[in-house]
Design an enzyme around this catalytic site. Structure first.
Site, PDB file in Angstrom:
ATOM      1  N   GLY A 357     -27.571   6.346 -43.467  1.00 12.46           N
ATOM      2  CA  GLY A 357     -26.681   6.526 -44.603  1.00 12.46           C
ATOM      3  C   GLY A 357     -26.561   5.247 -45.418  1.00 12.46           C
ATOM      4  N   SER A 358     -25.402   5.063 -46.039  1.00 12.58           N
ATOM      5  CA  SER A 358     -25.223   3.988 -47.021  1.00 12.58           C
ATOM      6  C   SER A 358     -25.323   2.588 -46.452  1.00 12.58           C
ATOM      7  CB  SER A 358     -23.861   4.156 -47.728  1.00 12.58           C
ATOM      8  OG  SER A 358     -23.844   5.351 -48.483  1.00 12.58           O
ATOM      9  N   VAL A 359     -25.276   2.445 -45.134  1.00 10.09           N
ATOM     10  CA  VAL A 359     -25.467   1.130 -44.527  1.00 10.09           C
ATOM     11  C   VAL A 359     -26.791   0.521 -44.982  1.00 10.09           C
ATOM     12  CG1 VAL A 359     -25.943  -0.006 -42.334  1.00 10.09           C
ATOM     13  CG2 VAL A 359     -23.976   1.478 -42.523  1.00 10.09           C
TER      14      VAL A 359
END
Length: 650
Positions: A357-359
């Site tokens: 995800g956005s990590v």
């Protein structure tokens, strides 16, 4: 008539043997004697010259015994010398039931007043063994034993067990009287002194050396350390990956045994000493491992997640300080029962890849700053959605075109803004950055079952691939790899492959530091410093909310922290499409941001609440808890205060 009768009677002259007959008989006797002598001579030659060496060797083998001197398995230590696994010498009490009756009956005949008959003797042994060893007879008071098991089953981290908790005298008696069996183990893990007392009182029993592998910290770190089986071979974890070096090399010697079972003096030969196994000092910090593991157990229970795991790396060296997951099995217990109880022997941080995800957006940020396609304060006009190669991507919240700084794009976690910057980089450059950050490649961390993750090769990219990768979807990475991305940024742009071995200790005590992996330059130190500062916005709080990041409220007073939240849709196995209700919740961060010491990566699998039981599904509060503990334990100096706030929205 008389003449007829006379023909049936031989005279004395007729009974006399003629000289010719005697000679013939003697010749026949000499002939047969010569044949017998020839046969004996042939037999003697055959035995002595032809098969003699083989018979001699067979006789030698029958009386030759090879005595094995078992090597001691190497210990596993943490970075401070605390024992994580070690070997303790004990004894097993064994018996040969098939010959036991004959042995006891013979002794009984010789000493009837001292040695009871077979039935009484075996009953005596079965009842006496628990008393001598100093444990309960499990058949003596079953009701009391039931209460005992209920009270002693609770402790999570049992101390080192040097003897069995209880012995069944009925089971021992059954083994003793199994006359069809040639070998039985009556009880294991007996103290050597008590084993000596047993065989002194009951010579028909045998005391055999048994090395017991001890895991004094129970489940703490067991996912990394692993466990050995009854055969002394590593089953999983580090015990398995370094099994051959931990085992060492057995020694031994050959001796000849006489018929009475006594060694023949002077027959000892082929002596070679045992070489004990190599001991390993791991990079783990036992206290940190314990704390992180307990936090994960609580976080999983509070959030209702299917799984929870975390990795803590040293920011500069890449050493693994903690690698933990919830519900780790206790190697001191029966593994079958542990698995049935929902505990795991796996190490998900290295073996279970997931979409981050956005990590993963920090990769786009680092590349964009490194290539100069943007600056932290550039203002971008970000629409609510963007179309790339026929794929429409939206932000997590509905909005019209809004102004965000580049810092704000990542602080607010805008998918659209991230893809706008990724388009400036181009697909080839982005693919290169994925490789430089080590994605799609094994870290070679010396733990079994490591996955290299999954990153589509550049020639295989389809129209929608570039619409997914920069926002952390369409690729999979392990938690260790995800944490390694942030270690690169923490280490001023140099990626160092994470490692779990700090040093090796040979059997003679010689200590050798493990080789340091060759660093890989990913971005410049200036870029890494800039990106760390930009991502402080994720944890920034603002009363108006405009300048607040997605992890707001999870800062630590006196320290500057940086990191990124992540929410990745899982693929629904029934539809093959992304689920709208199942997510991986991730967080990766650096503490402190201005002078990095720790890099922390966290993954929660399908949580339904926050890690403290609150609303929301962020893993940022767990990052705060772990970082605060680590900063305090290592007495990390406070950060220099930042002047003003980072600008997310102009």
């Amino acid at each position: 008539m008389s003449a007829g009768r006379g023909r049936g009677i031989k005279t004395s002259e007729q009974l006399k043997t003629s000289p010719g007959d005697f000679i013939r008989r003697r010749n026949w006797l000499q002939f047969f004697g010569a044949i017998a002598v020839l046969i004996l001579v042939f037999r003697l030659v055959w035995v002595q010259l032809l098969v003699g060496p083989d018979l001699s060797a067979a006789a030698q083998n029958q009386r030759t015994v090879e005595v094995v001197d078992a090597a001691r398995r190497g210990a596993i230590l943490d970075r401070n010398g605390s024992r994580l696994a070690f070997t303790m010498e004990a004894r097993s009490i064994t018996v040969h039931p098939a010959s036991l009756r004959k042995l006891i009956d013979k002794k009984h005949e010789l000493w009837p007043d001292e040695v009871p008959a077979y039935d009484e003797r075996t009953q005596q042994i079965a009842k006496d063994l628990p008393k001598i060893i100093g444990v309960k007879d499990l058949d003596a008071d079953k009701a009391g034993d039931k209460r005992r098991r209920q009270t002693t089953e609770a402790p999570e981290e049992p101390s080192v067990q040097e003897k069995p908790e209880g012995i069944s005298s009925a089971e021992i008696l059954k083994k003793l009287r199994d006359e069809e069996s040639s070998y039985e183990v009556l009880v294991r893990n007996v103290d050597p002194d008590k084993a000596a007392a047993i065989v002194d009182k009951y010579p028909e029993l045998v005391s055999e050396r048994q090395d017991i592998r001890q895991y004094p910290n129970g489940a703490t770190g067991a996912n990394v350390i692993g466990k050995i089986g009854m055969d002394g071979v590593g089953q999983f974890g580090f015990e398995a990956s370094r099994d051959s070096r931990l085992q060492g090399i057995n020694g031994g010697k050959k001796i000849d045994i006489a018929q009475n079972g006594v060694a023949i003096p002077g027959s000892t030969r082929d002596v070679h000493p045992a070489v004990d196994g190599t001991s390993y000092e791991l990079t783990l910090d036992l206290d940190m491992q314990y704390f992180v593991q307990q936090q994960l157990n609580q976080a999983k229970a509070n959030s209702g997640a299917k799984d929870a795991s975390a990795v803590v790396l040293d920011a500069k060296s890449g050493e693994v300080l903690a690698m933990a997951q919830a519900d780790t099995a206790n190697p001191n217990r029966d593994m079958g029962k542990e698995v049935e109880a929902g505990r795991t022997i796996a190490n998900s941080a290295v073996s279970n890849p997931f979409e981050p995800g956005s990590v993963a957006k920090i990769i786009t940020a680092a590349a964009a700053i490194e290539d100069g396609v943007t600056t932290p304060d550039e203002v971008l006009q970000v629409p609510g959605s963007i179309e790339m190669s026929g794929v429409t991507v939206r932000d997590a919240w509905q909005h019209d075109t809004e102004a965000f700084t580049t810092t704000g794009v990542f602080g607010k976690s805008s998918n659209v803004g991230t893809l706008m910057l990724a388009e400036r980089l181009g697909q080839d450059r982005y693919a290169e950055m994925l490789h430089l950050f080590g994605l799609g490649q094994s870290t070679d961390i010396e733990l079994p079952g490591e996955s290299a993750g999954l990153v589509p090769q550049r020639p295989q990219w389809s129209g929608g691939t570039f619409a997914n990768l920069p926002i952390g979807q369409g690729m999979a990475m392990t938690l260790l790899q995800m944490t390694g991305i942030y270690q690169t940024i923490a280490n001023d742009g140099e990626r160092i492959a994470p490692r779990i071995v700090r040093s090796t200790i040979a059997s003679d005590g010689t200590k050798t530091a493990a080789p340091v992996p060759e660093p890989v330059r990913v971005v410049s130190p200036e870029t890494a410093t800039t990106v760390r500062a930009m991502f402080e916005s994720v944890l920034q709080s603002d009363n108006s909310g405009e300048q607040s990041g997605t992890g707001a409220g999870n800062g630590i007073e006196g320290y500057r922290l940086t990191g990124k939240t992540g929410t990745a849709q899982k693929v629904d196995p029934e539809t093959g499409a992304y689920s709208n209700s199942q997510y991986f919740i991730t967080f990766a961060g650096i503490a402190p941001a201005d002078d990095p010491r720790f890099v922390i990566g966290i993954m929660l699998d399908e949580p339904v609440r926050g890690v403290h039981g609150e609303g929301g599904q962020s893993a940022a509060p767990l990052f705060k808890d772990i970082a605060a503990w680590a900063l305090n334990r290592y007495n990390v100096p406070l950060s220099a205060p930042r002047e003003g706030k980072l600008l997310l929205q102009p």
